[in-house]
Write a protein that holds these residues in place. Structure first.
Motif, PDB file in Angstrom:
ATOM      1  N   ALA A  49      16.973 -19.105 -13.215  1.00  0.00           N
ATOM      2  CA  ALA A  49      16.675 -20.040 -14.305  1.00  0.00           C
ATOM      3  C   ALA A  49      15.230 -20.516 -14.231  1.00  0.00           C
ATOM      4  N   VAL A  50      14.720 -20.685 -13.017  1.00  0.00           N
ATOM      5  CA  VAL A  50      13.314 -21.063 -12.853  1.00  0.00           C
ATOM      6  C   VAL A  50      12.403 -19.951 -13.371  1.00  0.00           C
ATOM      7  N   ILE A  51      12.728 -18.707 -13.044  1.00  0.00           N
ATOM      8  CA  ILE A  51      11.931 -17.579 -13.532  1.00  0.00           C
ATOM      9  C   ILE A  51      11.955 -17.535 -15.053  1.00  0.00           C
ATOM     10  N   ARG A  52      13.111 -17.840 -15.653  1.00  0.00           N
ATOM     11  CA  ARG A  52      13.184 -17.904 -17.122  1.00  0.00           C
ATOM     12  C   ARG A  52      12.196 -18.930 -17.667  1.00  0.00           C
ATOM     13  N   ARG A  53      12.123 -20.105 -17.057  1.00  0.00           N
ATOM     14  CA  ARG A  53      11.177 -21.130 -17.504  1.00  0.00           C
ATOM     15  C   ARG A  53       9.728 -20.668 -17.335  1.00  0.00           C
ATOM     16  N   VAL A  54       9.448 -20.008 -16.202  1.00  0.00           N
ATOM     17  CA  VAL A  54       8.089 -19.529 -15.962  1.00  0.00           C
ATOM     18  C   VAL A  54       7.697 -18.495 -17.017  1.00  0.00           C
ATOM     19  N   GLU A  55       8.600 -17.572 -17.326  1.00  0.00           N
ATOM     20  CA  GLU A  55       8.289 -16.558 -18.330  1.00  0.00           C
ATOM     21  C   GLU A  55       8.071 -17.188 -19.700  1.00  0.00           C
ATOM     22  N   GLU A  56       8.848 -18.202 -20.035  1.00  0.00           N
ATOM     23  CA  GLU A  56       8.645 -18.897 -21.310  1.00  0.00           C
ATOM     24  C   GLU A  56       7.279 -19.576 -21.346  1.00  0.00           C
ATOM     25  N   ALA A  57       6.881 -20.168 -20.214  1.00  0.00           N
ATOM     26  CA  ALA A  57       5.569 -20.823 -20.149  1.00  0.00           C
ATOM     27  C   ALA A  57       4.440 -19.798 -20.275  1.00  0.00           C
ATOM     28  N   SER A 116       1.016 -19.486 -11.504  1.00  0.00           N
ATOM     29  CA  SER A 116       0.441 -20.147 -10.337  1.00  0.00           C
ATOM     30  C   SER A 116       1.572 -20.788  -9.541  1.00  0.00           C
ATOM     31  N   PRO A 117       1.338 -21.091  -8.258  1.00  0.00           N
ATOM     32  CA  PRO A 117       2.368 -21.797  -7.480  1.00  0.00           C
ATOM     33  C   PRO A 117       2.776 -23.114  -8.114  1.00  0.00           C
ATOM     34  N   SER A 118       1.816 -23.835  -8.709  1.00  0.00           N
ATOM     35  CA  SER A 118       2.157 -25.125  -9.322  1.00  0.00           C
ATOM     36  C   SER A 118       3.067 -24.939 -10.525  1.00  0.00           C
ATOM     37  N   LEU A 119       2.897 -23.849 -11.280  1.00  0.00           N
ATOM     38  CA  LEU A 119       3.792 -23.588 -12.408  1.00  0.00           C
ATOM     39  C   LEU A 119       5.215 -23.375 -11.911  1.00  0.00           C
ATOM     40  N   TYR A 120       5.379 -22.636 -10.829  1.00  0.00           N
ATOM     41  CA  TYR A 120       6.712 -22.406 -10.281  1.00  0.00           C
ATOM     42  C   TYR A 120       7.323 -23.714  -9.773  1.00  0.00           C
ATOM     43  N   MET A 121       6.530 -24.555  -9.126  1.00  0.00           N
ATOM     44  CA  MET A 121       7.058 -25.819  -8.607  1.00  0.00           C
ATOM     45  C   MET A 121       7.462 -26.749  -9.742  1.00  0.00           C
ATOM     46  N   ARG A 122       6.653 -26.814 -10.799  1.00  0.00           N
ATOM     47  CA  ARG A 122       7.003 -27.642 -11.956  1.00  0.00           C
ATOM     48  C   ARG A 122       8.264 -27.111 -12.636  1.00  0.00           C
ATOM     49  N   SER A 123       8.357 -25.802 -12.752  1.00  0.00           N
ATOM     50  CA  SER A 123       9.529 -25.197 -13.380  1.00  0.00           C
ATOM     51  C   SER A 123      10.778 -25.437 -12.550  1.00  0.00           C
ATOM     52  N   MET A 124      10.645 -25.392 -11.230  1.00  0.00           N
ATOM     53  CA  MET A 124      11.766 -25.673 -10.341  1.00  0.00           C
ATOM     54  C   MET A 124      12.283 -27.100 -10.543  1.00  0.00           C
ATOM     55  N   ALA A 125      11.366 -28.053 -10.566  1.00  0.00           N
ATOM     56  CA  ALA A 125      11.766 -29.447 -10.743  1.00  0.00           C
ATOM     57  C   ALA A 125      12.417 -29.663 -12.109  1.00  0.00           C
ATOM     58  N   ALA A 126      11.825 -29.087 -13.150  1.00  0.00           N
ATOM     59  CA  ALA A 126      12.376 -29.257 -14.492  1.00  0.00           C
ATOM     60  C   ALA A 126      13.756 -28.632 -14.611  1.00  0.00           C
ATOM     61  N   GLU A 127      13.936 -27.449 -14.048  1.00  0.00           N
ATOM     62  CA  GLU A 127      15.228 -26.770 -14.142  1.00  0.00           C
ATOM     63  C   GLU A 127      16.294 -27.486 -13.329  1.00  0.00           C
ATOM     64  N   PHE A 128      15.912 -27.995 -12.171  1.00  0.00           N
ATOM     65  CA  PHE A 128      16.878 -28.654 -11.302  1.00  0.00           C
ATOM     66  C   PHE A 128      17.494 -29.874 -11.974  1.00  0.00           C
ATOM     67  N   TYR A 129      16.670 -30.620 -12.686  1.00  0.00           N
ATOM     68  CA  TYR A 129      17.154 -31.859 -13.301  1.00  0.00           C
ATOM     69  C   TYR A 129      17.615 -31.689 -14.749  1.00  0.00           C
ATOM     70  N   SER A 130      17.593 -30.458 -15.252  1.00  0.00           N
ATOM     71  CA  SER A 130      17.912 -30.260 -16.667  1.00  0.00           C
ATOM     72  C   SER A 130      19.398 -30.115 -16.945  1.00  0.00           C
ATOM     73  N   VAL A 168      20.605 -33.308  -4.460  1.00  0.00           N
ATOM     74  CA  VAL A 168      19.192 -33.553  -4.194  1.00  0.00           C
ATOM     75  C   VAL A 168      18.880 -33.507  -2.698  1.00  0.00           C
ATOM     76  N   PRO A 169      19.633 -34.218  -1.835  1.00  0.00           N
ATOM     77  CA  PRO A 169      19.296 -34.163  -0.400  1.00  0.00           C
ATOM     78  C   PRO A 169      19.405 -32.759   0.187  1.00  0.00           C
ATOM     79  N   ALA A 170      20.475 -32.039  -0.153  1.00  0.00           N
ATOM     80  CA  ALA A 170      20.668 -30.700   0.407  1.00  0.00           C
ATOM     81  C   ALA A 170      19.584 -29.740  -0.073  1.00  0.00           C
TER      82      ALA A 170
END
Length: 307
Positions: A148-156, A164-178, A240-242
């Motif tokens: 799902a994170v890769i899907r967000r990155v490809e859309e971006a 960039s690494p920051s794009l992947y990290m932002r996409s990870m955070a957005a997908e996790f909480y979505s 979140v903790p795990a």
């Protein structure tokens, strides 16, 4: 020796200069044709045609997605390492996991030099691949959060955002909480063993590492290898903790993640991942859509690589 160079002109670090130098260098060693991809799936078609016409070598200039397509084209129609052209990989993407896992340098010029040496010395390595629902992959597969994170990155990236690494990290955070990830729906089935349910996501590796964040290698299964079967790491719940604990372990060390939320298996020949509902699915860092079942198996010594 007849060879085809397949260039993905949209790959992150591919340039006209790199292509021109590569073409001149290869033409000093082989009878070379050059083809450019124009759409998704085009590299697989070009590689399949090259194999059907009896070429000896297919070289890629692009990223991991281009390599994945070429491998699937080379080995289409029942071809194997003995009947398909050999493969050579020149890094041209943003991450180039497959090339780096083979020990190739990230610089395209240095990589070209190694390929020329391998051709001169007739040096080839037989590499095992993974297969998911009939499609081959070189280094990784995933179902759930990472896909799902890769899907967000490809859309971006379609909107013009640079990888960039920051794009992947932002996409990870957005997908996790979505979405609601509190109710895991994956089941792992290994032949001869009791099925294990209540799993939230799965990362499958054919080699190590799984990916890179900048220059840092990230590997949930550090022991994964081209010489072995498939390794899989699964998380029971994406609390979140795990998740923070597992991500920290991945980024801070070379050891495999540990904890009550982690399930891992190594050197598997075949297994299935099934989901109560459709989930995002990726191979070699390319988003392939959604599915509710993936059959995975290891294909030993599947392709010859000049390296």
């Amino acid at each position: 020796m007849r060879a085809l160079l397949i260039v993905n002109p949209k790959a992150t670090t591919t340039s006209e200069r790199a292509q021109d130098v590569l073409v001149r260098a290869l033409r000093s060693a082989v009878d070379l044709e050059v083809a450019h991809t124009s759409r998704r799936g085009h590299a697989a078609e070009l590689a399949d045609t090259a194999a059907s016409e009896g070429l000896d070598l297919v070289v890629t200039l692009g990223g991991d997605g281009t390599v994945n397509e070429v491998v699937n084209g080379l080995l289409a129609d029942g071809r194997d390492a003995d009947t398909a052209p050999a493969l050579a990989v020149v890094p041209g993407g943003s991450t180039n996991v497959f090339a780096r896992a083979l020990g190739l340098p990230t610089d395209w010029a240095d990589g070209t030099g190694i390929i020329l040496e391998a051709l001169r010395d007739e040096r080839y390595r037989r590499v095992s691949l993974g297969r998911a629902n009939g499609r081959l992959f070189t280094f990784c597969a995933g179902i759930g959060l990472d896909a799902a994170v890769i899907r967000r990155v490809e859309e971006a990236r379609k909107r013009g955002v640079a990888a960039s690494p920051s794009l992947y990290m932002r996409s990870m955070a957005a997908e996790f909480y979505s979405g609601d990830r509190r109710h895991p729906s994956l089941t792992l089935q290994i032949p001869g063993r009791r099925a294990r349910s209540g799993l939230a996501m799965a990362i499958v590796q054919n080699t190590s590492p799984w990916t890179y964040l900048g220059g840092r290698a990230v590997s949930p299964n550090p022991g994964a290898s081209f010489e072995k079967g498939l390794d899989v790491l699964l998380l029971k719940q994406l609390t979140v903790p795990a998740t923070i604990r597992t991500a920290t372990q991945l980024l801070m060390g070379k050891a495999a993640p540990r904890g009550r939320q982690v399930v891992s298996h190594h050197n598997l020949e075949k297994f299935w991942l099934r989901s109560a509902g459709v989930q995002a699915f990726q191979l070699d860092g390319d988003y392939l859509g959604e599915c509710d079942e993936v059959e995975l198996d290891s294909v030993p010594n599947a392709v010859r690589v000049a390296c």
